[in-house]
Design an enzyme around this catalytic site. Structure first.
Site, short mmCIF file in Angstrom:
data_model
loop_
_atom_site.label_atom_id
_atom_site.label_comp_id
_atom_site.label_asym_id
_atom_site.label_seq_id
_atom_site.Cartn_x
_atom_site.Cartn_y
_atom_site.Cartn_z
N LYS A 1 -23.23 -2.55 30.02
CA LYS A 1 -24.11 -3.63 30.48
C LYS A 1 -24.81 -3.17 31.74
CE LYS A 1 -25.20 -7.85 29.14
NZ LYS A 1 -25.41 -8.30 27.75
N ASP B 1 -31.57 -9.04 28.01
CA ASP B 1 -30.63 -10.13 28.31
C ASP B 1 -31.45 -11.14 29.09
OD1 ASP B 1 -28.36 -11.60 29.81
OD2 ASP B 1 -27.24 -10.33 28.44
#
Length: 460
Positions: free
Chosen positions: A140, A180
């Site tokens: 991430k 995201d």
């Protein structure tokens, strides 16, 4: 004389002590990282029966290794705003675990981003990616940059500076970022363009969520929202229920929320409220998704502008109070920890029958326990939210094979993946003594695949 029950009890005690000791060590090494510690605790609480049955996981230090990222990168991101002023943000990329394949996980641009949030998201991504059944590890990234209120040129400058550092850490077979919160098609385009400029090659598989003109996949935009609904649909089917005629509340108004609403309405539900970070709209006639798309995808306007076209609707200047509206199904699709214990109790008191987490960790541990204790059907994020990364992996496959699948082909694959995630989570919960508990089931099913790969690959 030792009995089978005594041996089992001793094994359970050993496993519980191991989990406690490792968690305390994680707390000491990661002080004040509340989001990350919350994610670790939620996983650990599910794993005692697995560690009891397979003590080799303790011998190989699986939990110690899982909770320490393989690599955690922080970097400075300098850029120049439209007034000619130099701005500096902080960038992150956590490459958490590559046992199953290249690191895979999105980039989040939001002022709340910090090391704890990135680590929580990356840790969750390990198990979410495992559940998809595809060969992708957990990662991430992001930055404490806020795209809101910035011009396209400012966002381009920021993305180019961000990629100027990130490019050296990623690649189609190493680490494949995606979007995201705060990172959509525009940002992915700028990031991809800068990567291509620096590298001097066109490596389509280095990012997912790309535009359709340069290697993107149909259904990617819809994938997380659709996937959440497909998972909840399977959960409802097991109780002889469906979406038809159900009243639904959806938090957020980004891609996840929009396409969860669209698919739920297609299946016969009535969505009466959605939100953004300022407030929420309530439309007793049912939310018009096309209007929300127009506001958010085309104009990037605030959700209260919905009332300009639908004056009968109501706007409340407090996004958190959306959960006070009675509903059959709640779909938290905005951000982490938006539903706390008190909010969960309100939903239960108002008769909620099912909760499907479209965002990453939108319910606190206390809220989850409220739902489970009151027999509310609960679809946890790492399972229900996995549709986005599943289609990202399908985009990688298309890029690798120089292929382009139709919307229907990708959607059919997505449906099968979400059904498989549900069945595997359900079976794991049953196998390890927690039938019907999809939180434990998803954690266990995701963990076992990663843990076995780590054992097979040795201590690395």
């Amino acid at each position: 004389m030792e009995t089978k029950e005594n041996v089992l009890e001793a094994g359970t005690t050993q496993a519980r002590d191991y989990v406690t000791n490792v968690y305390e060590a994680v707390k000491r090494r990661n002080p004040n990282e509340e989001e990350y510690l919350q994610a670790v605790k939620e996983i650990f609480e599910s794993l005692v029966p697995v560690l009891t049955a397979y003590p080799a996981y303790m011998k190989y230090g699986i939990l110690e290794r899982l909770t320490e990222p393989e690599r955690f990168i922080t970097f400075r991101v300098p850029w120049v705003d439209d007034s000619g002023n130099v701005q500096v943000n902080r960038g992150f990329r956590v490459q958490f675990n590559s046992a199953l394949g290249p690191y895979k996980g999105g980039l989040r641009f939001h002022p709340s981003v910090n090391g704890s949030i990135i680590k929580f998201l990356g840790f969750e991504q390990i198990f979410k990616n495992s559940l998809t059944g595809q060969s992708i590890g957990g990662g991430k990234g992001g930055a404490d940059f806020d795209p809101k209120g910035k011009s396209d040129v400012e966002i381009m400058r920021f993305c180019q500076s961000f990629m100027t550092e990130l490019y050296r850490h990623i690649g189609p077979d190493t680490d494949v970022p995606a979007g995201d919160i705060g990172v959509g098609a525009r940002e992915i385009g700028y990031l991809f363009g800068q990567y291509k400029r620096i590298r001097g090659t066109v490596e389509s598989g280095v990012l997912t969520g790309k535009g359709l003109r340069y290697g993107g996949s149909l259904t990617r935009k819809e994938a997380t929202g659709f996937g959440t609904i497909y998972f909840v649909q399977e959960m409802l089917k097991d109780k002889a229920l469906d979406f038809s005629g159900r009243t639904i509340i959806v938090s957020g108004s980004g891609n996840v929320s929009i396409y969860a609403m669209e698919k739920a309405i297609e299946l016969g539900a009535k969505v009466v409220a959605c939100s953004d970070s300022n407030g929420f709209i309530y439309d007793e006639k049912g939310i018009n998704v096309e209007t929300v798309k127009q506001l958010k995808e085309a104009g990037n306007e605030r959700i209260y502008a919905y009332l300009d076209q639908h004056p009968h609707a109501q706007y409340v200047d407090d996004c958190s109070s959306i959960w006070s509206i009675p509903c059959d199904i709640a779909l938290p699709c905005a951000t982490q920890n938006e539903i706390d214990e008190a909010t969960a109790k309100t939903l239960v008191a108002n008769g909620v029958k099912a909760v499907g987490e479209g965002a990453n960790m939108p319910s606190t541990l206390e809220a989850i326990n409220v739902f489970l204790d009151n027999d509310v059907l609960f679809a946890p994020a790492k399972a229900a939210n996995a549709g986005g990364v599943a289609v990202s992996a399908l985009e990688m496959a298309q890029n690798s094979g120089k292929l382009s699948w139709t919307f229907e082909e990708v959607d059919a694959k997505l449906q099968e993946i979400m059904k498989s995630i549900y069945q595997n989570s359900k079976q794991a919960a049953k196998d390890y003594g927690h039938p019907g508990n999809l939180v434990d089931g998803a954690n266990i099913a995701g963990f076992i695949k990663v843990a076995d790969a780590m054992v097979e690959q040795g201590i690395i």
